[in-house]
Write an enzyme that holds these catalytic residues in place. Structure first.
Site, PDB file in Angstrom:
ATOM      1  N   LYS A 145       2.057  -3.732   6.713  1.00  0.00           N
ATOM      2  CA  LYS A 145       2.406  -3.659   5.034  1.00  0.00           C
ATOM      3  C   LYS A 145       3.972  -3.870   4.968  1.00  0.00           C
ATOM      4  O   LYS A 145       4.570  -4.516   4.228  1.00  0.00           O
ATOM      5  CB  LYS A 145       1.545  -2.490   4.378  1.00  0.00           C
ATOM      6  CG  LYS A 145       0.273  -2.840   4.484  1.00  0.00           C
ATOM      7  CD  LYS A 145      -0.080  -3.925   3.442  1.00  0.00           C
ATOM      8  CE  LYS A 145      -1.729  -4.104   3.343  1.00  0.00           C
ATOM      9  NZ  LYS A 145      -2.340  -5.410   2.768  1.00  0.00           N
ATOM     10  N   TYR A 173      -1.702  -1.149  11.248  1.00  0.00           N
ATOM     11  CA  TYR A 173      -1.933  -1.769   9.875  1.00  0.00           C
ATOM     12  C   TYR A 173      -0.749  -1.338   8.880  1.00  0.00           C
ATOM     13  O   TYR A 173      -0.316  -2.138   8.051  1.00  0.00           O
ATOM     14  CB  TYR A 173      -3.066  -1.004   9.021  1.00  0.00           C
ATOM     15  CG  TYR A 173      -3.325  -0.864   7.733  1.00  0.00           C
ATOM     16  CD1 TYR A 173      -3.694  -1.982   7.163  1.00  0.00           C
ATOM     17  CD2 TYR A 173      -3.093   0.185   7.136  1.00  0.00           C
ATOM     18  CE1 TYR A 173      -3.763  -2.066   5.671  1.00  0.00           C
ATOM     19  CE2 TYR A 173      -3.042   0.069   5.701  1.00  0.00           C
ATOM     20  CZ  TYR A 173      -3.346  -0.755   5.184  1.00  0.00           C
ATOM     21  OH  TYR A 173      -3.626  -0.998   3.714  1.00  0.00           O
ATOM     22  N   SER A 185       0.931  -1.174  -0.065  1.00  0.00           N
ATOM     23  CA  SER A 185       0.028   0.055   0.081  1.00  0.00           C
ATOM     24  C   SER A 185       0.904   1.094   0.025  1.00  0.00           C
ATOM     25  O   SER A 185       2.097   1.195   0.731  1.00  0.00           O
ATOM     26  CB  SER A 185      -0.945  -0.022   1.272  1.00  0.00           C
ATOM     27  OG  SER A 185      -1.435   1.350   1.677  1.00  0.00           O
TER      28      SER A 185
HETATM   29  C1  UD1 Z   1      -6.365   5.311   4.047  1.00  0.00           C
HETATM   30  C2  UD1 Z   1      -5.604   4.889   5.046  1.00  0.00           C
HETATM   31  C3  UD1 Z   1      -4.267   4.234   4.475  1.00  0.00           C
HETATM   32  C4  UD1 Z   1      -4.739   3.186   3.724  1.00  0.00           C
HETATM   33  C5  UD1 Z   1      -5.844   3.660   2.413  1.00  0.00           C
HETATM   34  C6  UD1 Z   1      -6.494   2.610   1.832  1.00  0.00           C
HETATM   35  C7  UD1 Z   1      -5.683   6.163   7.127  1.00  0.00           C
HETATM   36  C8  UD1 Z   1      -4.945   7.399   7.963  1.00  0.00           C
HETATM   37  N1  UD1 Z   1      -5.128   5.992   5.974  1.00  0.00           N
HETATM   38  O1  UD1 Z   1      -5.913   6.326   3.256  1.00  0.00           O
HETATM   39  O2  UD1 Z   1      -3.629   3.529   5.625  1.00  0.00           O
HETATM   40  O3  UD1 Z   1      -3.862   2.375   3.089  1.00  0.00           O
HETATM   41  O4  UD1 Z   1      -6.952   3.999   3.459  1.00  0.00           O
HETATM   42  O5  UD1 Z   1      -7.188   1.644   2.462  1.00  0.00           O
HETATM   43  O6  UD1 Z   1      -6.844   5.880   7.463  1.00  0.00           O
HETATM   44  N2  UD1 Z   1     -11.629  11.695   4.012  1.00  0.00           N
HETATM   45  C9  UD1 Z   1     -12.696  12.601   4.416  1.00  0.00           C
HETATM   46  N3  UD1 Z   1     -13.712  12.075   5.096  1.00  0.00           N
HETATM   47  C10 UD1 Z   1     -14.219  10.818   5.121  1.00  0.00           C
HETATM   48  C11 UD1 Z   1     -12.891   9.846   4.830  1.00  0.00           C
HETATM   49  C12 UD1 Z   1     -11.752  10.455   4.206  1.00  0.00           C
HETATM   50  O7  UD1 Z   1     -12.546  13.880   4.373  1.00  0.00           O
HETATM   51  O8  UD1 Z   1     -14.952  10.127   5.768  1.00  0.00           O
HETATM   52  C13 UD1 Z   1     -10.652  12.331   3.363  1.00  0.00           C
HETATM   53  C14 UD1 Z   1      -9.223  11.878   4.197  1.00  0.00           C
HETATM   54  O9  UD1 Z   1      -8.875  12.941   5.047  1.00  0.00           O
HETATM   55  C15 UD1 Z   1      -8.141  11.985   2.929  1.00  0.00           C
HETATM   56  C16 UD1 Z   1      -8.980  11.488   1.438  1.00  0.00           C
HETATM   57  O10 UD1 Z   1     -10.485  11.785   2.310  1.00  0.00           O
HETATM   58  O11 UD1 Z   1      -7.717  13.075   2.675  1.00  0.00           O
HETATM   59  C17 UD1 Z   1      -8.905  10.003   1.440  1.00  0.00           C
HETATM   60  O12 UD1 Z   1      -9.105   9.407   2.676  1.00  0.00           O
HETATM   61  P1  UD1 Z   1      -9.127   7.736   2.585  1.00  0.00           P
HETATM   62  O13 UD1 Z   1     -10.010   7.115   1.645  1.00  0.00           O
HETATM   63  O14 UD1 Z   1      -9.371   7.149   3.821  1.00  0.00           O
HETATM   64  O15 UD1 Z   1      -7.622   7.288   2.076  1.00  0.00           O
HETATM   65  P2  UD1 Z   1      -6.296   7.407   2.799  1.00  0.00           P
HETATM   66  O16 UD1 Z   1      -6.420   8.594   3.982  1.00  0.00           O
HETATM   67  O17 UD1 Z   1      -5.361   7.778   1.534  1.00  0.00           O
END
Ligand code: UD1
Length: 348
Positions: free
Chosen positions: A157, A153, A129
């Site tokens: 990885k 997690y 990842s």
């Molecule tokens: C997350 C995980 C990462 C994992 C990846 C794939 C965390 C800190 N990181 O990454 O370890 O490999 O998922 O499963 O959890 N966001 C919102 N609202 C939400 C959800 C997300 O604003 O309800 C934003 C986040 O702040 C981020 C973006 O959307 O900026 C993407 O978030 P997300 O889909 O969770 O992915 P990652 O943070 O890249």
């Protein structure tokens, strides 16, 4: 005779899409999955989508930590390679229950590798990842960028990558490809298979999807004060079908005599903010996504996107789809399956 690929976690989101592409590509696929965060219905649907190739798919409900069961499977069938997806992946849960993550992800992988070695199957593609890039100091992330982990997690990885490098050092007859995924989204264009997380989704697009179908009232945007174009986090979203095709390219690459233990990023090389993603989804679905703003989510990076040069050059693979297609297919899946594979009564 067609090559036979063992796919661990093949009933899950990325696994099911990859199994479909394997079948369509003429491979035999044997899925093992403990169905902890996945559904056997996905396997049945993959079989249907594969049409005449559907009979090349078999399923076994096995937990990788059950060594006798895995031994029995390897004794009864010969595999040309293994694609290893199976593992737990919720960051927050891993912080609460680290031992569960180490037990499931690390022990499961070690048992798998032991059984593979014992049966002379030494070709592996592993689901790593972009989480291993932590908070990158420089973007795009290249395969040579420094790696670190920010939670249990992510550490699983990272550890598994290191275990793979050690195994290859000890025995160069192994061929191992570590694929670092960026942010997989979307669904198969048929809308018949897609992502179906249990409980409250942690990731952005499954949450947006549940807001769109009325299962959640609003999306919470985590952080609006990042140093990005609109203040929200930037990620490299990749269509799950492109990601699945990246695995086929990796499996094909395993036949190359020059392969030892290699790492490839699978992303698009493009960064998209949370607000841009929401806007693209609203356009694709015609639904308004109500937003609530909140502070940054602990452990979140500001900007993460991939350098895709190495995969393009060496795997001969490049993502084809952009965010409009990702959102179109995500909505197609969501609108046809608002409660995923299950009935509304059995979900929360
Ligand atoms: C997350 C995980 C990462 C994992 C990846 C794939 C965390 C800190 N990181 O990454 O370890 O490999 O998922 O499963 O959890 N966001 C919102 N609202 C939400 C959800 C997300 O604003 O309800 C934003 C986040 O702040 C981020 C973006 O959307 O900026 C993407 O978030 P997300 O889909 O969770 O992915 P990652 O943070 O890249």
């Amino acid at each position: 005779m067609s090559s036979s690929i063992l796919v661990t976690g093949g009933a899950g989101y990325i696994g099911s899409h990859t199994v479909l592409q394997l079948l369509l590509g003429g491979y035999k696929a044997v899925v093992v999955d403990n169905l902890d965060n996945s559904s056997e219905i996905a396997v049945k649907r993959v079989q249907e989508l594969a049409g005449e190739h559907g009979s090349n798919l078999t399923f076994h409900k096995i937990d990788l930590r059950d060594k006798p069961a895995l031994e029995q499977l390897f004794a009864s069938e010969k595999f040309d390679a293994v694609i290893h997806f199976a593992g737990l992946k919720a960051v927050g849960e891993s912080v609460q229950k680290p031992l569960m993550y180490y037990d499931n992800n690390l022990i499961g992988t070690i048992v798998l590798l032991e059984v593979m070695a014992a049966h002379g199957c030494k070709k592996l593609v592993f689901s790593s990842s972009a989480t291993v890039y932590g908070w990158p100091k420089v973007v795009p992330c290249t395969e040579e960028s420094p790696i670190s982990a920010m939670n249990p997690y992510g550490r699983t990885k990272l550890f598994i990558e290191e275990i793979c490098r050690d195994i290859y050092q000890s025995d160069s007859t192994w061929k191992i490809i570590l694929l670092r995924y960026f942010n997989p989204v979307g669904a198969h264009p048929s809308g018949y298979i897609g992502e179906d997380p249990r409980g409250i989704p942690n990731n952005l697009m499954p949450f947006v999807q549940q807001v769109a179908v009325g299962r959640r009232p609003a999306l919470t945007v985590f952080g609006t004060d990042y140093g990005t174009k609109d203040g929200t986090g930037v990620r490299d979203y990749i269509h799950v079908v492109d990601l699945a095709d990246g695995h086929i390219a990796a499996v094909n690459k395993l036949a190359d005599p020059s392969v030892g233990c290699e790492v490839y990023n699978l992303g698009t090389g493009k960064g998209t903010s949370v607000l841009e993603m929401v806007a693209a989804f609203e356009k694709a679905s015609g639904k308004k996504i109500p937003l609530v703003t909140a502070g940054r989510r602990p452990g979140d990076a500001e900007i993460v996107y991939a350098s895709t040069d190495k995969a393009e050059r060496e795997l001969n693979w490049k993502a084809k789809y952009g965010i409009d297609e990702m959102c179109r297919d995500q909505w197609n899946w969501a609108s046809k399956n608002p409660y995923g594979y299950e009935s509304p009564e059995s979900t929360n």
